[in-house]
Design a protein around this motif. Structure first.
Motif, mmCIF file in Angstrom:
data_model
loop_
_atom_site.group_PDB
_atom_site.id
_atom_site.type_symbol
_atom_site.label_atom_id
_atom_site.label_comp_id
_atom_site.label_asym_id
_atom_site.label_seq_id
_atom_site.Cartn_x
_atom_site.Cartn_y
_atom_site.Cartn_z
ATOM 1 N N GLU A 1 26.203 62.070 32.785
ATOM 2 C CA GLU A 1 25.059 61.397 33.437
ATOM 3 C C GLU A 1 24.129 60.731 32.427
ATOM 4 O OE1 GLU A 1 27.239 63.253 35.879
ATOM 5 O OE2 GLU A 1 26.038 64.689 34.712
ATOM 6 N N LYS A 2 24.577 60.566 31.206
ATOM 7 C CA LYS A 2 23.712 60.027 30.159
ATOM 8 C C LYS A 2 23.188 58.632 30.501
ATOM 9 C CE LYS A 2 23.629 59.340 25.132
ATOM 10 N NZ LYS A 2 24.423 59.508 23.879
ATOM 11 N N GLU A 3 24.047 57.805 31.071
ATOM 12 C CA GLU A 3 23.645 56.425 31.397
ATOM 13 C C GLU A 3 22.544 56.407 32.454
ATOM 14 O OE1 GLU A 3 25.676 52.386 33.250
ATOM 15 O OE2 GLU A 3 26.945 53.833 32.194
ATOM 16 N N SER A 4 22.696 57.209 33.501
ATOM 17 C CA SER A 4 21.658 57.266 34.549
ATOM 18 C C SER A 4 20.347 57.786 33.982
ATOM 19 C CB SER A 4 22.116 58.177 35.695
ATOM 20 O OG SER A 4 23.229 57.642 36.355
ATOM 21 N N PHE A 5 20.437 58.798 33.120
ATOM 22 C CA PHE A 5 19.238 59.363 32.528
ATOM 23 C C PHE A 5 18.504 58.315 31.684
ATOM 24 C CE2 PHE A 5 16.984 61.345 29.062
ATOM 25 C CZ PHE A 5 16.196 62.266 29.726
ATOM 26 N N ARG A 6 19.235 57.611 30.839
ATOM 27 C CA ARG A 6 18.605 56.609 29.967
ATOM 28 C C ARG A 6 17.970 55.490 30.798
ATOM 29 N NH1 ARG A 6 19.781 56.884 24.307
ATOM 30 N NH2 ARG A 6 18.639 54.915 24.247
ATOM 31 N N TYR A 7 18.601 55.137 31.907
ATOM 32 C CA TYR A 7 18.026 54.110 32.767
ATOM 33 C C TYR A 7 16.646 54.545 33.263
ATOM 34 C CZ TYR A 7 17.368 50.865 36.625
ATOM 35 O OH TYR A 7 16.846 49.911 37.472
ATOM 36 N N ILE A 8 16.537 55.791 33.700
ATOM 37 C CA ILE A 8 15.260 56.281 34.240
ATOM 38 C C ILE A 8 14.172 56.282 33.178
ATOM 39 C CG2 ILE A 8 14.100 58.317 35.201
ATOM 40 C CD1 ILE A 8 16.799 59.027 36.544
ATOM 41 N N VAL A 9 14.461 56.860 32.011
ATOM 42 C CA VAL A 9 13.407 56.960 30.998
ATOM 43 C C VAL A 9 13.012 55.584 30.469
ATOM 44 C CG1 VAL A 9 14.001 59.322 30.365
ATOM 45 C CG2 VAL A 9 15.080 57.429 29.132
ATOM 46 N N ASP A 10 13.964 54.660 30.393
ATOM 47 C CA ASP A 10 13.632 53.310 29.937
ATOM 48 C C ASP A 10 12.764 52.576 30.950
ATOM 49 O OD1 ASP A 10 15.058 53.713 27.615
ATOM 50 O OD2 ASP A 10 16.835 52.598 28.266
ATOM 51 N N ARG A 11 13.110 52.685 32.228
ATOM 52 C CA ARG A 11 12.341 51.996 33.270
ATOM 53 C C ARG A 11 10.919 52.519 33.368
ATOM 54 N NH1 ARG A 11 13.626 47.269 35.368
ATOM 55 N NH2 ARG A 11 12.858 47.838 37.439
ATOM 56 N N LEU A 12 10.720 53.809 33.105
ATOM 57 C CA LEU A 12 9.394 54.394 33.246
ATOM 58 C C LEU A 12 8.595 54.354 31.950
ATOM 59 C CD1 LEU A 12 10.165 57.511 35.478
ATOM 60 C CD2 LEU A 12 9.442 55.232 36.168
ATOM 61 N N GLY A 13 9.200 53.885 30.885
ATOM 62 C CA GLY A 13 8.481 53.754 29.618
ATOM 63 C C GLY A 13 8.110 55.081 28.992
ATOM 64 N N MET A 14 9.023 56.052 29.067
ATOM 65 C CA MET A 14 8.735 57.359 28.487
ATOM 66 C C MET A 14 8.836 57.307 26.964
ATOM 67 S SD MET A 14 10.539 59.519 31.554
ATOM 68 C CE MET A 14 10.680 61.094 30.721
ATOM 69 N N VAL A 15 7.951 58.029 26.299
ATOM 70 C CA VAL A 15 7.768 57.940 24.856
ATOM 71 C C VAL A 15 8.905 58.638 24.100
ATOM 72 C CG1 VAL A 15 6.297 58.755 22.950
ATOM 73 C CG2 VAL A 15 5.274 57.690 24.960
ATOM 74 N N SER A 16 9.318 58.040 23.005
ATOM 75 C CA SER A 16 10.349 58.624 22.149
ATOM 76 C C SER A 16 9.793 59.811 21.370
ATOM 77 C CB SER A 16 10.861 57.564 21.171
ATOM 78 O OG SER A 16 11.720 58.136 20.213
#
Length: 455
Positions: free
Chosen positions: A214-229
């Motif tokens: 599920e890595k791709e779905s997870f990365r999509y969510i955090v990128d869209r919401l602008g979550m901090v690295s």
């Protein structure tokens, strides 16, 4: 310093729905739809027969995962409404209302334990231990990448919950249940994969929240919401700070089990009423002591229920105040501890938790079924993992063929063929077993072993 902003963190976009910004209905918001989808799901219903603390309890009073999740949802909604009012007063949230924050959190709370396997934490540990210790489990890992191996060696109910919501439930949909990104992000306590867990001392990396599948779905969510690295490797983010609302959901969860586990232990005669009342008193005394109403309550059972509710109300206020105080740090990803460790009653709650770990979670009924749970999980995995790999490598036996025939379609590949990918082939077996209720796991174990267990 980079920080998250509420305009990006709150969205009605749904996972797997192209160009979605969910149409509002006057009687039901996007996030109320999330709540409804979760509460009507088969995965949520199965929580009624999954262990909270006291497995396979013989009394209908003691909480299961279902009642616990409903209670957390109620507390999270109250916390969210209060924080939502603060946000609407201090930020430009467009057409988002204070009540939306409460609804997001109440929905996320329904999902927070939805991926837990049977027998509580014993079930989680049992899955990881099988792949670490069993020759069948070790053999299954040989063709997998290091990250895939770690997913199974450190099997995590939080990651299983994300997989269930975004893929397994409503399997024909892109995005699974197609929940809103904000609701999904609000239950992701550990925004990293299995290789990144514990790489730094931060509450967001204590465990992990997605499998490699599920890595791709997870990365999509955090990128869209602008979550901090939080952590980078080769200039690419590999772990993120939490969505701010996760701190509130975690607080609601911890408050519920801290105050409720001692209440359940009293109802099972594991501890005295006086000790439970004393635990609640250490919280309430900070605010002037017990209300007069307590004197009119004659039964200890009723007194404990009233004081637990009264203490919960005081703690909700403390959580909201702490969130507002540390909001800037949270938005920057700099809040490295959970919110309950920052409230005035932190020491009182820590004492309750410490007592529970030393006396309740090691009580005889918990240990007895926990030990049996390990044995059952090991037996189920040995049978079904062994069967699918025997079949795949053309070494089938009559027993392996029967076991595979027993598996429902969704835990095999198209046309009931086994996946060529060794990771997905085995992950579907852990899907099958982690989705079982306690009693169904016992039933299947009895079926394949001929052993009778009293439930």
């Amino acid at each position: 310093m980079t920080k998250m902003n509420w305009q990006h963190l709150l969205t009605r976009e749904r996972l797997g729905v192209a160009n979605s910004n969910d149409t509002q209905q006057w009687y039901r918001s996007t996030f109320q739809k999330d709540y409804d989808r979760l509460i009507f799901s088969a995965a949520f219903r199965r929580l009624q027969d999954k262990t909270q603390v006291f497995p396979l309890a013989q009394t209908d009073y003691v909480r299961t995962r279902l009642t616990h999740s409903l209670e957390v949802s109620s507390v999270a909604r109250s916390i969210g409404m209060l924080v939502g009012q603060h946000l609407s007063n201090n930020f430009s949230l467009g057409d988002f209302r204070a009540s939306d924050i409460g609804t997001i959190l109440s929905a996320a709370a329904l999902a927070h334990d939805i991926g837990n396997p049977p027998f509580g934490h014993a079930g989680e540990d049992g899955i990881g231990q099988f792949f670490a210790d069993s020759p069948v489990g070790q053999k299954a890992l040989e063709e997998m990448s290091l990250a895939e191996q770690q997913d199974l060696l450190n099997f995590e109910g939080n990651a299983q919950a994300f997989r269930l919501l975004t893929k397994l439930q409503n399997v024909d949909n892109d995005g699974g249940m197609q929940l809103s990104l904000s609701t999904l992000a609000s239950f992701i306590k550990y925004p990293c994969g299995s290789l990144e867990r514990k790489k730094i001392n931060h509450v967001a990396l204590k465990k992990f929240n997605f499998f490699q599948a599920e890595k791709e779905s997870f990365r999509y969510i955090v990128d869209r919401l602008g979550m901090v690295s939080l952590l980078k490797e080769n200039n690419e983010t590999i772990a993120w700070a939490r969505h701010p609302l996760v701190y509130l959901l975690e607080a609601a969860d911890d408050l519920c089990y801290s105050l409720v586990d001692v209440e359940d232990a009293y109802r099972l005669s594991l501890i005295s009423s006086g000790l439970v009342i004393n635990f609640y008193q250490t919280i309430i005394d900070r605010y002037g002591g017990f209300p007069n109403k307590v004197k009119r309550i004659s039964r200890d059972k009723d007194k404990i229920e009233y004081l637990r509710a009264f203490a919960m109300g005081l703690l909700i206020d403390e959580v909201v105040a702490a969130f507002i105080k540390y909001e800037e740090q949270i938005l920057k990803g700099e809040c490295e501890v959970d919110l309950l460790s920052l409230i005035p009653s932190a020491d009182a709650l820590a004492n309750i938790k410490s007592y529970a770990y030393d006396h309740i979670y090691v009580s005889k009924p918990v240990l007895e079924v926990g030990i049996a749970g390990h044995e059952i999980i090991d037996g189920l995995l040995k049978a079904f993992v062994g069967a699918v790999n025997q079949e795949y490598y053309l070494k089938s036996t009559s027993k392996s063929r029967m076991l595979i025939s027993f598996l429902p379609d969704q835990f095999l590949g198209p046309n009931r063929k086994l996946d060529d990918n060794p990771y997905l082939r085995i992950l579907k077996i852990t899907d099958f077993i982690s989705g079982m209720t306690d009693r169904y796991a016992v039933h299947v174990y009895q079926m394949i072993s001929g052993v009778h267990l009293t439930t």
